[in-house]
Design a protein around this motif. Structure first.
Motif, PDB file in Angstrom:
ATOM      1  N   ASP A   1      59.996  36.631   9.101  1.00 33.89           N
ATOM      2  CA  ASP A   1      58.985  35.579   9.214  1.00 33.89           C
ATOM      3  C   ASP A   1      57.578  36.036   8.859  1.00 33.89           C
ATOM      4  O   ASP A   1      56.625  35.271   9.021  1.00 33.89           O
ATOM      5  CB  ASP A   1      58.957  35.032  10.646  1.00 33.89           C
ATOM      6  CG  ASP A   1      60.156  34.159  10.963  1.00 33.89           C
ATOM      7  OD1 ASP A   1      60.681  33.522  10.035  1.00 33.89           O
ATOM      8  OD2 ASP A   1      60.558  34.125  12.140  1.00 33.89           O
TER       9      ASP A   1
ATOM     10  N   ARG B   1      55.740  33.740   6.456  1.00 34.94           N
ATOM     11  CA  ARG B   1      55.608  32.379   7.003  1.00 34.94           C
ATOM     12  C   ARG B   1      54.549  32.317   8.105  1.00 34.94           C
ATOM     13  O   ARG B   1      53.858  31.308   8.268  1.00 34.94           O
ATOM     14  CB  ARG B   1      56.962  31.924   7.549  1.00 34.94           C
ATOM     15  CG  ARG B   1      56.983  30.488   8.023  1.00 34.94           C
ATOM     16  CD  ARG B   1      58.377  30.090   8.459  1.00 34.94           C
ATOM     17  NE  ARG B   1      58.468  28.669   8.735  1.00 34.94           N
ATOM     18  CZ  ARG B   1      59.583  28.046   9.113  1.00 34.94           C
ATOM     19  NH1 ARG B   1      60.696  28.741   9.244  1.00 34.94           N
ATOM     20  NH2 ARG B   1      59.571  26.748   9.351  1.00 34.94           N
TER      21      ARG B   1
ATOM     22  N   TRP C   1      48.888  31.472  10.185  1.00 36.82           N
ATOM     23  CA  TRP C   1      48.448  31.370  11.585  1.00 36.82           C
ATOM     24  C   TRP C   1      47.802  32.672  12.047  1.00 36.82           C
ATOM     25  O   TRP C   1      46.731  32.668  12.663  1.00 36.82           O
ATOM     26  CB  TRP C   1      49.636  31.025  12.490  1.00 36.82           C
ATOM     27  CG  TRP C   1      50.299  29.740  12.157  1.00 36.82           C
ATOM     28  CD1 TRP C   1      51.538  29.551  11.616  1.00 36.82           C
ATOM     29  CD2 TRP C   1      49.750  28.427  12.318  1.00 36.82           C
ATOM     30  NE1 TRP C   1      51.806  28.224  11.432  1.00 36.82           N
ATOM     31  CE2 TRP C   1      50.723  27.511  11.858  1.00 36.82           C
ATOM     32  CE3 TRP C   1      48.538  27.934  12.795  1.00 36.82           C
ATOM     33  CZ2 TRP C   1      50.514  26.131  11.876  1.00 36.82           C
ATOM     34  CZ3 TRP C   1      48.323  26.566  12.821  1.00 36.82           C
ATOM     35  CH2 TRP C   1      49.299  25.677  12.357  1.00 36.82           C
TER      36      TRP C   1
ATOM     37  N   SER D   1      58.853  28.844  17.647  1.00 33.61           N
ATOM     38  CA  SER D   1      58.845  27.419  17.305  1.00 33.61           C
ATOM     39  C   SER D   1      57.447  26.814  17.313  1.00 33.61           C
ATOM     40  O   SER D   1      57.204  25.790  16.669  1.00 33.61           O
ATOM     41  CB  SER D   1      59.751  26.639  18.260  1.00 33.61           C
ATOM     42  OG  SER D   1      59.305  26.751  19.601  1.00 33.61           O
TER      43      SER D   1
ATOM     44  N   THR E   1      56.467  27.022  13.744  1.00 32.47           N
ATOM     45  CA  THR E   1      57.388  26.531  12.714  1.00 32.47           C
ATOM     46  C   THR E   1      57.656  25.029  12.802  1.00 32.47           C
ATOM     47  O   THR E   1      58.236  24.469  11.872  1.00 32.47           O
ATOM     48  CB  THR E   1      58.739  27.269  12.806  1.00 32.47           C
ATOM     49  OG1 THR E   1      59.310  27.076  14.112  1.00 32.47           O
ATOM     50  CG2 THR E   1      58.556  28.758  12.535  1.00 32.47           C
ATOM     51  N   ARG E   2      57.238  24.386  13.891  1.00 31.08           N
ATOM     52  CA  ARG E   2      57.453  22.945  14.023  1.00 31.08           C
ATOM     53  C   ARG E   2      56.408  22.187  13.215  1.00 31.08           C
ATOM     54  O   ARG E   2      55.222  22.238  13.510  1.00 31.08           O
ATOM     55  CB  ARG E   2      57.383  22.513  15.484  1.00 31.08           C
ATOM     56  CG  ARG E   2      58.671  22.771  16.249  1.00 31.08           C
ATOM     57  CD  ARG E   2      58.592  22.204  17.639  1.00 31.08           C
ATOM     58  NE  ARG E   2      57.708  22.988  18.497  1.00 31.08           N
ATOM     59  CZ  ARG E   2      57.309  22.616  19.703  1.00 31.08           C
ATOM     60  NH1 ARG E   2      57.676  21.445  20.184  1.00 31.08           N
ATOM     61  NH2 ARG E   2      56.523  23.406  20.423  1.00 31.08           N
ATOM     62  N   SER E   3      56.836  21.464  12.210  1.00 32.66           N
ATOM     63  CA  SER E   3      55.909  20.740  11.341  1.00 32.66           C
ATOM     64  C   SER E   3      55.244  19.571  12.054  1.00 32.66           C
ATOM     65  O   SER E   3      54.224  19.044  11.583  1.00 32.66           O
ATOM     66  CB  SER E   3      56.647  20.228  10.095  1.00 32.66           C
ATOM     67  OG  SER E   3      57.722  19.375  10.484  1.00 32.66           O
ATOM     68  N   SER E   4      55.792  19.156  13.198  1.00 28.70           N
ATOM     69  CA  SER E   4      55.238  18.005  13.913  1.00 28.70           C
ATOM     70  C   SER E   4      53.969  18.332  14.677  1.00 28.70           C
ATOM     71  O   SER E   4      53.250  17.425  15.121  1.00 28.70           O
ATOM     72  CB  SER E   4      56.285  17.454  14.891  1.00 28.70           C
ATOM     73  OG  SER E   4      56.650  18.439  15.851  1.00 28.70           O
TER      74      SER E   4
ATOM     75  N   PRO F   1      50.176  19.371  15.085  1.00 28.51           N
ATOM     76  CA  PRO F   1      48.957  19.442  14.269  1.00 28.51           C
ATOM     77  C   PRO F   1      48.380  20.859  14.260  1.00 28.51           C
ATOM     78  O   PRO F   1      48.505  21.598  15.240  1.00 28.51           O
ATOM     79  CB  PRO F   1      47.997  18.480  14.982  1.00 28.51           C
ATOM     80  CG  PRO F   1      48.844  17.636  15.866  1.00 28.51           C
ATOM     81  CD  PRO F   1      50.037  18.461  16.232  1.00 28.51           C
ATOM     82  N   ARG F   2      47.731  21.211  13.186  1.00 21.48           N
ATOM     83  CA  ARG F   2      47.162  22.550  13.066  1.00 21.48           C
ATOM     84  C   ARG F   2      46.160  22.837  14.185  1.00 21.48           C
ATOM     85  O   ARG F   2      46.147  23.921  14.763  1.00 21.48           O
ATOM     86  CB  ARG F   2      46.501  22.708  11.701  1.00 21.48           C
ATOM     87  CG  ARG F   2      45.959  24.110  11.468  1.00 21.48           C
ATOM     88  CD  ARG F   2      45.307  24.267  10.105  1.00 21.48           C
ATOM     89  NE  ARG F   2      44.941  25.660   9.880  1.00 21.48           N
ATOM     90  CZ  ARG F   2      45.755  26.585   9.383  1.00 21.48           C
ATOM     91  NH1 ARG F   2      46.982  26.259   9.043  1.00 21.48           N
ATOM     92  NH2 ARG F   2      45.343  27.832   9.236  1.00 21.48           N
TER      93      ARG F   2
END
Length: 503
Positions: A255, A258, A262, A309, A312-315, A317-318
């Protein structure tokens, strides 16, 4: 330790009991035998059998051997250097969920037994008050057991630790209460293809056949609940923070790329927090990403633990993810450097971390702090009814120690800080925050200490003002916002909400 109906034994009651026994023996009324071993505690209202009287731990040296199977016990040797504050015919340590093989006190074999969640050690001769002594315990450290019971966390490729609030003694014996901070050294042996990280900075590693031993040491005292050891197929990424601060992030090897968007934000988070409260208080910082389902993030000292998670969760918000990263970072000032004297002082940790989480979102992502505090005010009376007021929380549910982490200690406690800022003004509040983390750096402090320092900064006694905010069953009126209203709790309902997902 096991909760019973017996009143908790404190250092004072232990001294009184010993004095009575000595007097009775001198009078020939009884023999000189000690009473039966039993669990002790320092009398913390929320965890009455946690911690132990009669000594102050100075340092832990913990050696762990991991053989590559995260379902099997690790072999361990824990050395505890301590100062006796009382004569000790026995020494109680918090420890459970492991097998004790032998105990030495100052190099001499000592008798031991287990009682409740205590390891009770009887040295060959009593330890005299005012003297240093060393206890060496050879034991196992068992990562098996139900999820979220605390201690070891089993990840997809190894182990990590999550010891808050009272689970460090599921990993190693010690004085498992944040009021007794100590210096830590970790010596961890693992298969050579795995990476080991721990609190503090790496000071050495040696290869021997198919295993490698890693040595880590912290330069500042630490509460047991903040201990961290991670073992797995990890990549360690290095970067530099403010003032040349070493920043190391630990992520699953697959990871690394990825996670970089962050992780590269951490130096900016550090700069933002330093602008608010002063220089970062430890020798290094970083993010530990664990491939595990913990249900929370945790401010383990110098290396904050995060669920994979979260990133990695696209839901999500940043701005939300970054604010949670700031929450755990803020704990390094509020909770890690300045630690709670009792668990009832938890609001000082979580209220401040939530405050800076919300303030960061306000300043960097236009997520209104005032709107969040108004919503917290609306919910505050219900939170107090369910979990108690911020500085007098109800004990956690039996068998669910993390149920202590309720909304009232998060947004409900950040609301106290908002009210204080409204009362004394922004400039005085910001000075107070800096003075707080400076005056009590690397020590412990209480709610009373905070009230005194706030009064000193304000130039007037704030005891009466803060009493309602900290201890009241109902939420006081908010200064500057007479129109704010808190919803009354449902009559007869005291069920606490589910534990929060951050700590």
């Amino acid at each position: 330790m096991t909760l019973t109906s017996r009143a908790p034994r404190t250092a004072r009651t232990s001294r009184r009991l010993r004095a009575a026994l000595v007097a009775a023996a001198s009078a020939g009324l009884i023999g000189a035998a000690l009473p039966a071993p039993e669990p002790l505690g320092i009398g913390d209202p929320l965890f009455p059998h946690l911690g132990n009287p009669g000594y102050d731990v100075l340092a832990y040296d913990i050696a762990l051997t991991y053989r590559g199977d995260n379902s099997k016990p690790l072999d361990a040797v824990t050395k505890i250097d301590a100062m006796a504050t009382d004569r000790l015919d026995r020494v109680n340590l918090d420890f459970t969920h492991g097998t004790v093989r032998s105990v030495l006190v100052d190099g001499q074999p000592a008798a031991f037994t287990l009682g409740g969640e205590d390891l009770i050690v009887e040295p060959s001769r009593a330890v005299t008050a005012g003297t240093r002594f060393r206890i060496t315990v050879t034991h196992t450290s068992d990562p098996s057991g139900p999820r979220n019971t605390g201690g070891w966390v089993r990840t997809s490729d190894g182990l990590a630790m999550a010891n808050q609030a009272d689970a460090a003694h599921r990993v190693f014996p010690g004085n498992d209460h944040p009021s007794d901070k100590a210096y830590f050294t970790f010596r961890v042996t693992a298969p050579k293809d795995l990476t080991v990280v721990a609190n503090g900075r790496g000071v050495g590693r040696t290869l021997s056949g198919d295993t490698r031993t890693w040595l880590y040491r912290g330069s500042r005292p630490m509460a047991t609940e903040l201990a961290q050891v991670s073992i797995g197929r990890s990549t360690v990424l290095h970067r530099t923070g403010p003032h040349g601060l070493p920043v190391r992030d630990v992520v699953p090897a697959a990871d690394a790329e990825r996670m970089e968007p962050w992780l590269k934000r951490t130096p900016a988070h550090l700069e933002w927090m330093e602008a608010k409260v002063g220089r970062y208080p430890f020798e290094t910082y970083g993010v530990l990403v664990a491939d595990a389902d913990t249900g929370f993030e945790l401010e383990t000292q110098t290396l904050s633990l995060f669920e994979r998670s979260l990133f990695t969760r696209s839901s999500l918000p940043r701005w939300f993810v970054e604010s949670i990263m700031v929450h755990e970072l803020a704990h390094h000032w509020f909770g890690n450097s300045v630690s709670p004297r009792r668990w009832a002082d938890l609001w000082l940790n979580e209220g401040h971390a939530t405050w800076y989480e919300a303030l960061y979102a306000d300043e960097t992502a236009q997520q209104s702090l005032e709107a969040r505090m108004r919503q917290a005010y609306t919910d505050s009376d219900r939170w107090r009814a369910a979990g108690g007021p911020p500085a007098a929380p109800r004990p956690p549910a039996a068998g669910q120690k993390i149920s202590l982490f309720r909304p009232v200690v998060y947004d409900g406690s950040a609301l106290v800080l908002y009210a204080l800022r409204q009362e004394i003004g922004k400039a005085a509040f910001e000075r107070l925050e800096r003075r707080w983390v400076d005056r009590y750096a690397h020590a412990t402090a209480s709610t009373d200490d905070f009230v005194r320092l706030a009064s000193e900064e304000a130039g007037r006694d704030l005891t009466a003002f803060l009493r309602g905010w900290l201890y009241g069953e109902r939420t006081p009126a908010m200064p500057g916002h007479p129109d704010w209203r808190s919803k009354a709790p449902v009559k007869g309902s005291t069920k606490a909400p589910a534990p929060a997902a951050k700590r």
